[in-house]
Write a protein that holds these residues in place. Structure first.
Motif, PDB file in Angstrom:
ATOM      1  N   PHE A  74       0.836  -1.198   0.000  1.00 35.43           N
ATOM      2  CA  PHE A  74       0.000   0.000   0.000  1.00 35.43           C
ATOM      3  C   PHE A  74       0.874   1.252   0.000  1.00 35.43           C
ATOM      4  CE2 PHE A  74      -3.420  -2.726   1.870  1.00 35.43           C
ATOM      5  CZ  PHE A  74      -4.330  -2.521   0.846  1.00 35.43           C
ATOM      6  N   THR A  75       0.602   2.137  -0.952  1.00 40.64           N
ATOM      7  CA  THR A  75       1.301   3.422  -0.996  1.00 40.64           C
ATOM      8  C   THR A  75       0.424   4.526  -0.398  1.00 40.64           C
ATOM      9  OG1 THR A  75       0.464   3.734  -3.241  1.00 40.64           O
ATOM     10  CG2 THR A  75       2.693   2.838  -3.005  1.00 40.64           C
ATOM     11  N   LYS A  76      -0.876   4.410  -0.557  1.00 41.64           N
ATOM     12  CA  LYS A  76      -1.812   5.396  -0.016  1.00 41.64           C
ATOM     13  C   LYS A  76      -3.050   4.685   0.491  1.00 41.64           C
ATOM     14  CE  LYS A  76      -0.609   9.156  -3.169  1.00 41.64           C
ATOM     15  NZ  LYS A  76      -1.074  10.114  -4.170  1.00 41.64           N
ATOM     16  N   ILE A  77      -3.552   5.135   1.629  1.00 45.51           N
ATOM     17  CA  ILE A  77      -4.817   4.613   2.146  1.00 45.51           C
ATOM     18  C   ILE A  77      -5.673   5.802   2.559  1.00 45.51           C
ATOM     19  CG2 ILE A  77      -5.942   3.208   3.914  1.00 45.51           C
ATOM     20  CD1 ILE A  77      -3.312   1.572   4.109  1.00 45.51           C
ATOM     21  N   LYS A  78      -6.885   5.833   2.029  1.00 42.73           N
ATOM     22  CA  LYS A  78      -7.836   6.885   2.387  1.00 42.73           C
ATOM     23  C   LYS A  78      -8.887   6.283   3.317  1.00 42.73           C
ATOM     24  CE  LYS A  78      -9.679  10.950   1.119  1.00 42.73           C
ATOM     25  NZ  LYS A  78      -9.694  11.038  -0.309  1.00 42.73           N
ATOM     26  N   GLU A 104     -15.635  19.451  15.640  1.00 41.75           N
ATOM     27  CA  GLU A 104     -14.290  19.564  16.237  1.00 41.75           C
ATOM     28  C   GLU A 104     -13.963  18.370  17.137  1.00 41.75           C
ATOM     29  OE1 GLU A 104     -16.998  21.806  19.092  1.00 41.75           O
ATOM     30  OE2 GLU A 104     -16.869  21.443  16.931  1.00 41.75           O
ATOM     31  N   LYS A 105     -15.007  17.801  17.779  1.00 41.62           N
ATOM     32  CA  LYS A 105     -14.748  16.623  18.626  1.00 41.62           C
ATOM     33  C   LYS A 105     -14.456  15.394  17.771  1.00 41.62           C
ATOM     34  CE  LYS A 105     -16.993  18.148  22.817  1.00 41.62           C
ATOM     35  NZ  LYS A 105     -17.995  17.918  23.873  1.00 41.62           N
ATOM     36  N   LEU A 106     -15.183  15.260  16.670  1.00 43.08           N
ATOM     37  CA  LEU A 106     -14.919  14.131  15.777  1.00 43.08           C
ATOM     38  C   LEU A 106     -13.508  14.240  15.207  1.00 43.08           C
ATOM     39  CD1 LEU A 106     -15.774  11.641  14.165  1.00 43.08           C
ATOM     40  CD2 LEU A 106     -16.716  13.186  12.422  1.00 43.08           C
ATOM     41  N   LYS A 107     -13.142  15.419  14.757  1.00 41.74           N
ATOM     42  CA  LYS A 107     -11.819  15.612  14.170  1.00 41.74           C
ATOM     43  C   LYS A 107     -10.726  15.324  15.192  1.00 41.74           C
ATOM     44  CE  LYS A 107      -9.221  18.704  11.191  1.00 41.74           C
ATOM     45  NZ  LYS A 107      -7.957  18.344  11.840  1.00 41.74           N
ATOM     46  N   LYS A 108     -10.945  15.765  16.427  1.00 39.75           N
ATOM     47  CA  LYS A 108      -9.953  15.515  17.468  1.00 39.75           C
ATOM     48  C   LYS A 108      -9.801  14.014  17.740  1.00 39.75           C
ATOM     49  CE  LYS A 108      -8.464  16.748  22.080  1.00 39.75           C
ATOM     50  NZ  LYS A 108      -8.763  17.404  23.356  1.00 39.75           N
ATOM     51  N   ALA A 109     -10.940  13.321  17.775  1.00 42.71           N
ATOM     52  CA  ALA A 109     -10.900  11.871  18.020  1.00 42.71           C
ATOM     53  C   ALA A 109     -10.148  11.152  16.897  1.00 42.71           C
ATOM     54  CB  ALA A 109     -12.326  11.326  18.158  1.00 42.71           C
ATOM     55  N   ILE A 110     -10.411  11.547  15.658  1.00 48.91           N
ATOM     56  CA  ILE A 110      -9.739  10.906  14.519  1.00 48.91           C
ATOM     57  C   ILE A 110      -8.231  11.190  14.558  1.00 48.91           C
ATOM     58  CG2 ILE A 110      -9.510  10.910  12.001  1.00 48.91           C
ATOM     59  CD1 ILE A 110     -12.544  11.587  11.871  1.00 48.91           C
ATOM     60  N   ASP A 111      -7.873  12.442  14.801  1.00 52.84           N
ATOM     61  CA  ASP A 111      -6.443  12.790  14.844  1.00 52.84           C
ATOM     62  C   ASP A 111      -5.725  12.037  15.969  1.00 52.84           C
ATOM     63  OD1 ASP A 111      -6.453  14.491  12.642  1.00 52.84           O
ATOM     64  OD2 ASP A 111      -6.966  16.252  13.836  1.00 52.84           O
ATOM     65  N   LEU A 112      -6.365  11.964  17.140  1.00 51.45           N
ATOM     66  CA  LEU A 112      -5.754  11.211  18.249  1.00 51.45           C
ATOM     67  C   LEU A 112      -5.548   9.756  17.853  1.00 51.45           C
ATOM     68  CD1 LEU A 112      -7.582  12.530  21.447  1.00 51.45           C
ATOM     69  CD2 LEU A 112      -5.110  12.566  21.013  1.00 51.45           C
ATOM     70  N   SER A 113      -6.544   9.161  17.178  1.00 50.49           N
ATOM     71  CA  SER A 113      -6.405   7.771  16.765  1.00 50.49           C
ATOM     72  C   SER A 113      -5.270   7.601  15.764  1.00 50.49           C
ATOM     73  CB  SER A 113      -7.709   7.263  16.150  1.00 50.49           C
ATOM     74  OG  SER A 113      -7.493   5.994  15.568  1.00 50.49           O
ATOM     75  N   LEU A 114      -5.358   8.329  14.653  1.00 48.73           N
ATOM     76  CA  LEU A 114      -4.409   8.059  13.559  1.00 48.73           C
ATOM     77  C   LEU A 114      -2.979   8.454  13.920  1.00 48.73           C
ATOM     78  CD1 LEU A 114      -6.430   9.016  10.358  1.00 48.73           C
ATOM     79  CD2 LEU A 114      -5.999   6.745  11.293  1.00 48.73           C
ATOM     80  N   GLU A 115      -2.822   9.490  14.734  1.00 52.07           N
ATOM     81  CA  GLU A 115      -1.465   9.948  15.061  1.00 52.07           C
ATOM     82  C   GLU A 115      -0.894   9.270  16.302  1.00 52.07           C
ATOM     83  OE1 GLU A 115       0.178  11.701  12.973  1.00 52.07           O
ATOM     84  OE2 GLU A 115      -1.606  11.842  11.713  1.00 52.07           O
ATOM     85  N   LYS A 116      -1.753   9.063  17.314  1.00 52.30           N
ATOM     86  CA  LYS A 116      -1.212   8.664  18.624  1.00 52.30           C
ATOM     87  C   LYS A 116      -1.508   7.225  19.039  1.00 52.30           C
ATOM     88  CE  LYS A 116      -0.973  10.105  23.449  1.00 52.30           C
ATOM     89  NZ  LYS A 116      -1.408  11.044  24.475  1.00 52.30           N
ATOM     90  N   TYR A 117      -2.762   6.769  18.789  1.00 53.47           N
ATOM     91  CA  TYR A 117      -3.166   5.505  19.409  1.00 53.47           C
ATOM     92  C   TYR A 117      -3.205   4.297  18.481  1.00 53.47           C
ATOM     93  CZ  TYR A 117      -4.407   8.134  23.573  1.00 53.47           C
ATOM     94  OH  TYR A 117      -4.354   8.917  24.685  1.00 53.47           O
ATOM     95  N   LYS A 120       5.151   4.170   5.166  1.00 52.70           N
ATOM     96  CA  LYS A 120       5.213   3.562   3.815  1.00 52.70           C
ATOM     97  C   LYS A 120       3.926   3.859   3.057  1.00 52.70           C
ATOM     98  CE  LYS A 120       7.437  -0.274   1.702  1.00 52.70           C
ATOM     99  NZ  LYS A 120       8.244  -1.467   1.963  1.00 52.70           N
ATOM    100  N   ALA A 121       2.809   3.685   3.736  1.00 47.84           N
ATOM    101  CA  ALA A 121       1.535   4.135   3.166  1.00 47.84           C
ATOM    102  C   ALA A 121       1.222   5.510   3.742  1.00 47.84           C
ATOM    103  CB  ALA A 121       0.417   3.162   3.513  1.00 47.84           C
ATOM    104  N   GLU A 122       0.840   6.402   2.863  1.00 48.35           N
ATOM    105  CA  GLU A 122       0.373   7.721   3.286  1.00 48.35           C
ATOM    106  C   GLU A 122      -1.099   7.562   3.658  1.00 48.35           C
ATOM    107  OE1 GLU A 122       0.907  10.650   0.148  1.00 48.35           O
ATOM    108  OE2 GLU A 122      -0.952  11.593   0.822  1.00 48.35           O
ATOM    109  N   VAL A 123      -1.417   7.777   4.934  1.00 53.96           N
ATOM    110  CA  VAL A 123      -2.796   7.594   5.402  1.00 53.96           C
ATOM    111  C   VAL A 123      -3.468   8.958   5.516  1.00 53.96           C
ATOM    112  CG1 VAL A 123      -4.259   6.738   7.280  1.00 53.96           C
ATOM    113  CG2 VAL A 123      -2.181   5.476   6.643  1.00 53.96           C
ATOM    114  N   SER A 124      -4.553   9.155   4.780  1.00 49.96           N
ATOM    115  CA  SER A 124      -5.301  10.418   4.841  1.00 49.96           C
ATOM    116  C   SER A 124      -6.746  10.107   5.202  1.00 49.96           C
ATOM    117  CB  SER A 124      -5.231  11.158   3.505  1.00 49.96           C
ATOM    118  OG  SER A 124      -5.834  10.373   2.503  1.00 49.96           O
TER     119      SER A 124
END
Lengths: 138, 138
Positions: free
Chosen positions: A87-91, A103-116, A126-130
């Protein structure tokens, strides 16, 4: 330590068993000797990513006391054109229905994808996750 | 393009559906709100890796006309100690029973892990993937 076993059944059908005691059938298409009795291994990566970030996001939203009635994720992967076709990109597209502050949904998503989320962070960079999100899509 | 959808059912139970039309239940442990009705997402990564390299190896061995009666893979993953707890090391142990020349098995495994397997190459080099093999283990 997470662990798993995988056993050839017949043709290209494998049954995987997780350390937690759950079994999964995997298979491939008929043109490469399979019988299509289960998902492809690369599809399982996308499903695992959806489950991982999904569990994070619902857990965080519940802690924030956000009310929602339905939650789904769609995942699309782009692969390298030549072998090995990683995988090079995953959306990741989050869809949620309810009284959900953006803003709460966005915060939850960012915490998941970046931190948890262990799965997204096993596949990055390796895969760019957006991601995108949709609140109460029709 | 591979794709998948994941939908929250209840608690922490998600059902993933692959583009090929197969469904997978995922869940987590009770201490984090789950009901243990399916594998954890991180376990699915190991199972996917086993299925991917397993399909490669049996396909290559069959082309080499190697005769075998049973084929299994055990996988162990080591994770980062802090969040996000991605895989840092994965050990793949191939077990095969039959009239299997060691050099052919080794060649099939190397071709899979280095050249063909999309899952191992989605997880490398973030995870260091190593392997062992056992021919006719007791």
């Amino acid at each position: 330590m997470p662990s798993a076993t995988v056993r050839l059944v017949d043709g290209m059908q494998f049954v995987g068993t997780s350390a937690s005691g759950h079994a999964i059938v995997m298979d491939t298409t008929e043109d490469v000797g399979g019988s299509d009795t289960g998902p492809r291994p690369m599809e399982l990566l996308l499903i695992a990513l959806g489950g991982c970030t999904g569990m994070d996001v619902v857990s965080i939203l519940r802690k924030m006391q956000v009310q929602f009635t339905r939650f789904e994720i769609a995942l699309d992967g782009e692969r390298a054109p030549e072998y090995p076709k990683y995988f090079t990109k995953i959306k990741v597209i989050y869809k949620i229905w309810g009284d959900v502050p953006e803003e709460k949904l966005k915060k939850a998503i960012d915490l998941s994808l970046e931190k948890y989320c262990s799965v997204s962070n096993s596949l990055k960079p390796k895969a760019e996750v957006s991601y995108e999100y949709q609140i109460n899509p029709t």
